[in-house]
Scaffold this active site. Structure first.
Site, PDB file in Angstrom:
ATOM      1  N   GLN A  82      46.267  -7.534  81.172  1.00 40.85           N
ATOM      2  CA  GLN A  82      46.016  -8.969  81.130  1.00 40.85           C
ATOM      3  C   GLN A  82      46.873  -9.723  82.151  1.00 40.85           C
ATOM      4  O   GLN A  82      46.695 -10.924  82.338  1.00 40.85           O
ATOM      5  CB  GLN A  82      46.321  -9.506  79.728  1.00 40.85           C
TER       6      GLN A  82
ATOM      7  N   CYS B 149      48.485 -14.677  69.949  1.00 44.13           N
ATOM      8  CA  CYS B 149      49.576 -15.497  69.443  1.00 44.13           C
ATOM      9  C   CYS B 149      50.465 -15.933  70.584  1.00 44.13           C
ATOM     10  O   CYS B 149      50.789 -15.137  71.457  1.00 44.13           O
ATOM     11  CB  CYS B 149      50.383 -14.694  68.424  1.00 44.13           C
TER      12      CYS B 149
END
Length: 794
Positions: free
Chosen positions: A223, A371
């Site tokens: 990512q 999160c």
């Protein structure tokens, strides 16, 4: 008359434009790491430890070398010869690439085999013989802190205990004074269990070291490709400009694909040693037992209360179970992430938080899973404590929130932990949710149902989450500031290509980034191509996690578009033969002030940038922007769930779930709603069914998808979505982000609803997941139910 384009029709802000990336995904034309095939490519498999804590006495690889088709068997001892047996983590710790001295969690990487195909490599792995000397395992912080606890990290000089960090924030003295003056103190103790992101695609890499050029190319499920490149440069001791990280399509990430994993490093080293490209594709079990986990935090909290319901102060202590290595990906100065964002939506004058991290014999993790750096735990603890405080006061849970939520005229406001909350309409969101669920009617129905033995419950979760971690004054990873970037190139015909330092893994960047450009320039979204994930071709950025997409990368897209528009204005003035000060803008075109019919389109300006630019102007229409956000963004949400609990079995069913989200300006309403529904589905799964823990021997329980359940359409309840829009005052387009909110705030709504349903039992807490046997035990015994490991197999 205005000749401005219709923004929705061209796919700008507010358009529910269908996701352009789906055209290839639904046709099976996505390009994932496992789709990469290079000439002469070999395949790698990893041998993992069956024990949680054991000394390695010997590793016999002779039988593996003898398997036909095996090209390399790599051990920790061999990696150590190249200084690659250990690697730095993003939290300034060290982590074993391949175990040399001992194994520290079940599933740890011990050796790897490279062969002509993955099946031969697996045969080679099974032929390796390892002799272990078992050591006592530790599976929770209490065991780790015991006086006789074995030292897990005996590899670290000066490490004499199992503590990996201590941290605190707030004003302890002011908080203590507030507690001394309180009419009532409400207390809560609970455990947020480990959760696993479970992306459809596991981790994987294809490493290709070219010995002729010295360049390393790695196709990788990451990512954050630019951060990975920096980390690989540090680990492999290769110059950064000779490393290319390519992150193609990613089959889900949720934070799981941010860290640097040993499998990545092993594939790189194996490519260097063999001179061939080496592919490693993790299997499902390997992903479940070894890659980045979320949560595993223990909280003991207190709220100081006045009898009229006003919260005077909060304090809590958090113990985090970091596993064998402290490998969280989080801002450097915050050792427990942004857990101190707790109670940011409430007007609480004072607060103090202490935290401590411990090493245990479990896979490393803690922050990953949809999160913003421990915010999920913060909001869950917050909303569980708020419900308990309301109950202790004998006050309605909605009214208690209304009394304590920040009012509309209270912004901007500082929290007791230093955050600046800059905008919101909290009470409006709460009231909209209460009206939608029919709050008063449900309470009357609930009271009537109790008389007939039916247990109905209603739970509320109101939360604001800090998104877009970035401002360089406070936020960095490995010393690199958490800005983000965009590069926009407009071609002569007015078509455009946009590249950013972010990396989509399902957020829809290819769709929504083009919509931001359309909003700023009036170029139809269909005329804009978005590319990400190649460190050789995209500007340096920090990647996509912690809901940084729209708040930071999206802002960079807006800012680079404005730079393009500023140059286009000069071109328009040249074409219209007026001064730049006399040029006005409306979507898609510039015109002469006072003569709106005299104008030129953005496409005409683009052509002029290459064919008819004024003297002294540099040709071309392209630019880049690096956006350093002045503050975090603060979306707010109210989630309200109603449930029915079967007192005979402990099974609970969701009757309704109402969600009210204020994420500022919505770029693509359809994408926003999809993000909210996905987050609520994960929230429901965490609260209801996802069970992953460890037994006393350190064996993982929930290491397969027979035990660790993923919700299907059959189990997932329906969701009713509502919206409030409070533009962010500092974001270029007023957006706040929404990707994590529902997964962060949703679990508390479900748990609060179940606890409300069984409130007559006197039970204050059942640790997630609220499995039927736990709920039944609580009803039967009237006692709190802990889910903390060790899990007892009997």
């Amino acid at each position: 008359m205005s000749q401005a384009l219709d923004e929705v029709k061209i796919g700008g802000l507010g358009a529910s434009r269908q996701r352009v990336e789906d055209a290839r995904f639904i046709r099976g034309r996505g390009n994932y790491v496992d789709d990469i095939v290079l000439p002469g490519m070999l395949h790698m498999e990893i041998l993992r430890s069956p024990l949680a804590h054991a000394r390695i006495k010997s590793i016999d690889t002779s039988a593996a070398w003898a398997v036909p088709g095996v090209r390399l068997v790599l051990t920790g001892e061999m990696a150590a010869q190249r200084n690659l047996a250990w690697m730095p983590t993003l939290s300034y710790d060290t982590q074993a690439v391949l175990a040399t001295d001992k194994v520290r969690f079940q599933g740890q990487e011990v050796a790897c085999v490279v062969a002509d195909d993955p099946y031969i490599a697996r045969d080679g792995v099974e032929a390796i013989v390892v002799e272990y000397e078992p050591l006592p395992p530790i599976v929770n912080p209490a065991q780790a802190l015991a006086p006789d606890a074995p030292l897990i990290r005996d590899d670290k000089d000066g490490q004499t205990d199992n503590i990996c960090y201590r941290w605190e924030v707030g004003d302890a003295e002011a908080t203590d004074r507030a507690f001394a003056e309180a009419d009532l103190v409400s207390r809560m103790k609970l455990h947020y269990p480990r959760s696993h992101p479970s992306p459809i695609e596991n981790c994987g890499s294809v490493a290709d070291f070219n010995s002729a050029t010295g360049k390393l190319t790695v196709y990788m499920t990451t990512q954050a490709p630019h951060i990975i490149r920096a980390a690989v440069a540090l680990v492999a001791e290769l110059p950064e400009h000779m490393i290319r990280i390519i992150s193609p399509d990613i089959g889900g990430g949720f934070g799981n694909k941010v860290p640097v994993y040993p499998g990545y490093v092993c594939s790189i080293l194996c490519s260097i040693l063999t001179g061939k490209p080496v592919k490693w594709i993790e299997d499902k079990t390997g992903n479940l037992v070894s890659t980045g986990f979320g949560r595993d935090m223990y909280l003991t909290g207190e709220v100081a209360l006045r009898s009229d319901g006003k919260m005077l102060a909060i304090r809590f202590h958090a113990d985090t179970d970091q596993g064998a290595f402290f490998s969280d990906a989080q801002p450097s100065k915050f050792k427990i992430g942004l857990v101190h964002s707790a109670f940011a939506c409430y007007d609480v004058p004072h607060g103090h938080i202490t935290a401590q991290g411990t090493y245990t014999n479990k896979a490393p993790g803690g922050v990953a899973y949809r999160c913003s750096f421990r915010v999920t735990e913060a909001m869950f603890f917050q909303e569980r404590m708020v419900q308990a405080a309301a109950a202790d006061l004998g006050m309605d849970q909605a009214e208690f929130r209304r009394i304590n939520l920040r009012s509309d005229d209270a912004f901007p406001a500082r929290t007791p932990f230093g955050f600046l909350v800059d905008s919101g309409q909290y009470e409006k969101c709460l009231q909209l949710g209460l009206d939608a669920i029919g709050y008063e009617d449900f309470k009357r129905e609930q009271a009537q149902a109790r008389k007939r033995g039916r247990l109905l419950g209603i739970g509320i979760s109101t939360m604001t989450e800090p998104l877009g971690a970035g401002n360089s004054r406070e936020y960095d990873i490995l010393g690199i500031k958490m800005f983000d970037s965009a590069e926009l190139r407009v071609h002569p015909t007015g078509k455009a290509i946009l590249r950013t330092g972010a990396k989509t893994q399902g957020q829809g960047h290819e769709t929504t980034w083009a919509q931001i450009v359309s909003h700023e320039l009036g170029i139809p979204a269909d005329d804009i191509v978005v590319e990400e994930g190649d460190t050789d071709h995209s500007p340096f950025g920090m990647g996509t996690y912690a809901s940084r997409s729209t708040p930071v990368a999206g802002a960079a897209v807006s800012m680079v578009s404005r730079k393009i528009r500023a140059k286009a204005r000069k071109l328009a003035a040249h074409l219209l033969e007026v001064s730049e000060e006399d040029v006005e803008w409306e979507l898609g075109r510039f015109y002469v002030r006072g003569a709106q019919s005299r104008g030129v389109t953005i496409q005409e300006c683009a052509m002029a940038a290459y064919t008819n630019m004024p003297d002294g102007m540099e040709p071309g229409l392209e630019n880049n922007a690096y956006y350093d956000p002045p503050n975090l963004t603060w979306p707010f949400a109210c989630y309200i769930a109603t449930v029915e609990v079967d007192p005979e079995t402990g099974v609970w069913d969701v009757l309704r779930l109402v969600a009210v989200d204020d994420c500022g300006v919505r770029i693509n309403p359809m994408v926003v709603e999809g993000q909210i529904m996905g987050g609520l589905t994960e929230a429901y799964a965490m609260s209801n069914m996802q069970f992953q823990t460890y037994d006393a021997e350190g064996n993982i329980v929930g290491g397969n998808y027979m035990d660790y359940l993923l919700p299907t359409a059959w189990e997932t309840p329906g969701f009713e979505l509502h919206e409030v829009v409070t533009p962010c005052p500092h974001h270029p387009i007023g957006a706040k982000g929404v990707g994590e909110c529902a997964a962060v705030g949703g679990p508390a709504a479900f748990v609060n609803a179940v606890m409300n349903a069984i409130s007559d039992t006197g039970v204050r807490n059942i640790d997630m997941p609220l499995l039927p046997d736990r709920v039944w035990d609580a009803i039967r015994t009237g006692k709190d139910i802990s889910g903390a490991p060790p899990f007892r197999n009997e």
